[in-house]
Scaffold this motif. Structure first.
Motif, PDB file in Angstrom:
ATOM      1  N   MET B  18       0.837  -1.209   0.000  1.00  0.00           N
ATOM      2  CA  MET B  18       0.000   0.000   0.000  1.00  0.00           C
ATOM      3  C   MET B  18       0.872   1.261   0.000  1.00  0.00           C
ATOM      4  N   ALA B  19       2.077   1.163   0.549  1.00  0.00           N
ATOM      5  CA  ALA B  19       2.986   2.315   0.528  1.00  0.00           C
ATOM      6  C   ALA B  19       3.393   2.677  -0.892  1.00  0.00           C
ATOM      7  N   ARG B  20       3.226   1.729  -1.823  1.00  0.00           N
ATOM      8  CA  ARG B  20       3.542   1.978  -3.238  1.00  0.00           C
ATOM      9  C   ARG B  20       2.331   2.512  -4.013  1.00  0.00           C
ATOM     10  N   VAL B  21       1.264   2.843  -3.284  1.00  0.00           N
ATOM     11  CA  VAL B  21       0.082   3.466  -3.895  1.00  0.00           C
ATOM     12  C   VAL B  21       0.028   4.900  -3.374  1.00  0.00           C
ATOM     13  N   SER B  22       0.290   5.868  -4.252  1.00  0.00           N
ATOM     14  CA  SER B  22       0.312   7.252  -3.792  1.00  0.00           C
ATOM     15  C   SER B  22      -1.090   7.702  -3.389  1.00  0.00           C
ATOM     16  N   ALA B  23      -1.148   8.638  -2.459  1.00  0.00           N
ATOM     17  CA  ALA B  23      -2.453   9.090  -1.966  1.00  0.00           C
ATOM     18  C   ALA B  23      -2.366  10.530  -1.497  1.00  0.00           C
ATOM     19  N   ALA B  24      -3.481  11.221  -1.619  1.00  0.00           N
ATOM     20  CA  ALA B  24      -3.623  12.528  -0.992  1.00  0.00           C
ATOM     21  C   ALA B  24      -3.721  12.326   0.520  1.00  0.00           C
ATOM     22  N   VAL B  25      -3.443  13.385   1.268  1.00  0.00           N
ATOM     23  CA  VAL B  25      -3.520  13.328   2.729  1.00  0.00           C
ATOM     24  C   VAL B  25      -4.599  14.313   3.168  1.00  0.00           C
ATOM     25  N   SER B  26      -5.501  13.846   4.018  1.00  0.00           N
ATOM     26  CA  SER B  26      -6.597  14.705   4.465  1.00  0.00           C
ATOM     27  C   SER B  26      -6.677  14.735   5.985  1.00  0.00           C
ATOM     28  N   ILE B  27      -7.163  15.862   6.507  1.00  0.00           N
ATOM     29  CA  ILE B  27      -7.528  15.940   7.919  1.00  0.00           C
ATOM     30  C   ILE B  27      -9.049  15.831   7.977  1.00  0.00           C
ATOM     31  N   ILE B  28      -9.526  14.797   8.694  1.00  0.00           N
ATOM     32  CA  ILE B  28     -10.964  14.587   8.831  1.00  0.00           C
ATOM     33  C   ILE B  28     -11.377  15.229  10.151  1.00  0.00           C
ATOM     34  N   THR B  29     -12.330  16.151  10.097  1.00  0.00           N
ATOM     35  CA  THR B  29     -12.723  16.891  11.300  1.00  0.00           C
ATOM     36  C   THR B  29     -14.210  16.712  11.579  1.00  0.00           C
ATOM     37  N   THR B  30     -14.581  16.993  12.818  1.00  0.00           N
ATOM     38  CA  THR B  30     -16.000  17.072  13.173  1.00  0.00           C
ATOM     39  C   THR B  30     -16.145  17.988  14.369  1.00  0.00           C
ATOM     40  N   ASP B  31     -17.337  18.554  14.504  1.00  0.00           N
ATOM     41  CA  ASP B  31     -17.666  19.319  15.709  1.00  0.00           C
ATOM     42  C   ASP B  31     -19.161  19.123  15.936  1.00  0.00           C
ATOM     43  N   GLY B  32     -19.555  19.000  17.190  1.00  0.00           N
ATOM     44  CA  GLY B  32     -20.964  18.783  17.496  1.00  0.00           C
ATOM     45  C   GLY B  32     -21.119  18.395  18.953  1.00  0.00           C
ATOM     46  N   PRO B  33     -22.258  17.796  19.289  1.00  0.00           N
ATOM     47  CA  PRO B  33     -22.554  17.447  20.694  1.00  0.00           C
ATOM     48  C   PRO B  33     -21.463  16.590  21.343  1.00  0.00           C
ATOM     49  N   ALA B  34     -20.818  15.724  20.574  1.00  0.00           N
ATOM     50  CA  ALA B  34     -19.801  14.831  21.152  1.00  0.00           C
ATOM     51  C   ALA B  34     -18.421  15.485  21.212  1.00  0.00           C
ATOM     52  N   GLY B  35     -18.325  16.712  20.728  1.00  0.00           N
ATOM     53  CA  GLY B  35     -17.051  17.421  20.803  1.00  0.00           C
ATOM     54  C   GLY B  35     -16.400  17.617  19.453  1.00  0.00           C
ATOM     55  N   ARG B  36     -15.251  18.302  19.512  1.00  0.00           N
ATOM     56  CA  ARG B  36     -14.502  18.614  18.289  1.00  0.00           C
ATOM     57  C   ARG B  36     -13.290  17.708  18.213  1.00  0.00           C
ATOM     58  N   THR B  37     -13.038  17.148  17.037  1.00  0.00           N
ATOM     59  CA  THR B  37     -11.834  16.357  16.886  1.00  0.00           C
ATOM     60  C   THR B  37     -11.373  16.388  15.426  1.00  0.00           C
ATOM     61  N   GLY B  38     -10.165  15.895  15.216  1.00  0.00           N
ATOM     62  CA  GLY B  38      -9.626  15.826  13.870  1.00  0.00           C
ATOM     63  C   GLY B  38      -8.568  14.737  13.813  1.00  0.00           C
ATOM     64  N   VAL B  39      -8.466  14.094  12.663  1.00  0.00           N
ATOM     65  CA  VAL B  39      -7.498  13.003  12.522  1.00  0.00           C
ATOM     66  C   VAL B  39      -7.003  12.954  11.073  1.00  0.00           C
ATOM     67  N   THR B  40      -5.763  12.572  10.909  1.00  0.00           N
ATOM     68  CA  THR B  40      -5.166  12.456   9.576  1.00  0.00           C
ATOM     69  C   THR B  40      -5.583  11.134   8.931  1.00  0.00           C
ATOM     70  N   ALA B  41      -5.936  11.182   7.654  1.00  0.00           N
ATOM     71  CA  ALA B  41      -6.315   9.951   6.938  1.00  0.00           C
ATOM     72  C   ALA B  41      -5.929  10.059   5.478  1.00  0.00           C
ATOM     73  N   SER B  42      -5.522   8.941   4.901  1.00  0.00           N
ATOM     74  CA  SER B  42      -5.296   8.936   3.454  1.00  0.00           C
ATOM     75  C   SER B  42      -6.293   8.018   2.756  1.00  0.00           C
ATOM     76  N   ALA B  43      -7.074   7.274   3.524  1.00  0.00           N
ATOM     77  CA  ALA B  43      -8.047   6.346   2.943  1.00  0.00           C
ATOM     78  C   ALA B  43      -9.376   7.061   2.728  1.00  0.00           C
TER      79      ALA B  43
END
Lengths: 176, 176
Positions: B18-43
């Motif tokens: 999978m390291a030989r499959v190039s990918a964009a990098v995204s930060i996935i975020t949310t905010d709401g009743p359960a709180g605010r968070t963010g995590v890095t994902a390429s999938a």
């Protein structure tokens, strides 16, 4: 771009935004009782490494779709930069017959028998585990049985509707 | 690399391929009743443009996972090349608090209220439609309500476990 009240975001606006998400380009192949076929796709992603699983999204309107389902197996072949011509050929731009499309590349196979592209940065020989229909596309969840990698060579990246070459050895890492 | 007879392909071999499959990098975020968070994902991948739908895979062991589910919405922010430092921060490499992680970037919001990264090549403001558990990961199927793009700027690409910069203006298209 905002969706109208009570309405849906415009498909073209969505596609324009997706064009700003760079992606690897893969040729998805299969061979079996339903025949041999291959199609270009960039909607491939890793799901989990335990058990090794990836997914691929393929248009339901594509004639390839039923062949993948019937064969129950597929191989994801991620293109090297020097294989960019195969992207257009397997996307159907040249209107070549399937035999002519395959003749444009060199192929081998692994245990499951789907065509494995020689020189791809990585090939994933998979069994289709589950399929899920979502709107116009089928999501194929695939169990990876065997992999083959080609460690030399640069990656082909699609961004802003153009192909780019990410040179593994010579490339400039992004500054940071 | 072949899986042993009757056994499964080694997870490490799968990750290496999978390291030989190039990918964009995204930060996935949310905010709401359960709180605010963010995590890095390429999938992240596009599923269908009708209705506009994408999917994101996030580790079930991650503490972020339950927050996304509880809020029912998320924003996919695909990083520009000059935002590569955010990838490590939101992957937890710096062990910063969530507030400190967000303080490393500039944020706005769209209709659904999840944090939208200023200067991302594209942001997708989504409602989570369906979730599917597969092995160690959750696949979030997301309906895209609004998009925002930043047309200048280069893309950040992850390939061979390194970051690369795909310069939209100056880059050399792959030969062909």
């Amino acid at each position: 771009v905002k969706s109208p009240v009570g309405g849906s975001l415009d498909s073209q606006a969505f596609r324009n935004a997706m064009a700003r998400v760079s992606a690897a380009v893969s040729i998805i192949t299969t061979d079996g009782p339903a025949g041999r076929t291959g199609v270009t796709a960039s909607a491939v992603c890793s799901v989990t490494d335990d058990p090794p699983t990836l997914l691929v999204c393929i248009n339901r309107a594509s004639r390839h779709n039923a062949i993948f389902k019937a064969n129950g197996r597929l191989c994801v072949n991620t293109l090297s930069a020097n294989q960019d011509h195969l992207s257009g050929i397997f996307a159907g731009l040249t209107k070549d017959s399937m035999d002519a499309r395959f003749a444009a590349g060199a192929w081998s196979e692994l245990a499951l028998g789907s065509p494995v592209l020689v020189g791809a940065t990585a090939s994933f020989d998979c069994e289709i585990n589950q399929v899920r229909e979502v709107g116009t596309h089928t999501v194929f969840f695939c169990r990876v049985h065997e992999v083959q990698t080609h460690m030399e060579g640069s990656a082909l990246v699609y961004f802003d509707r153009r192909y780019y070459n990410v040179r593994a050895a010579a490339a400039q890492p992004a500054g940071g």
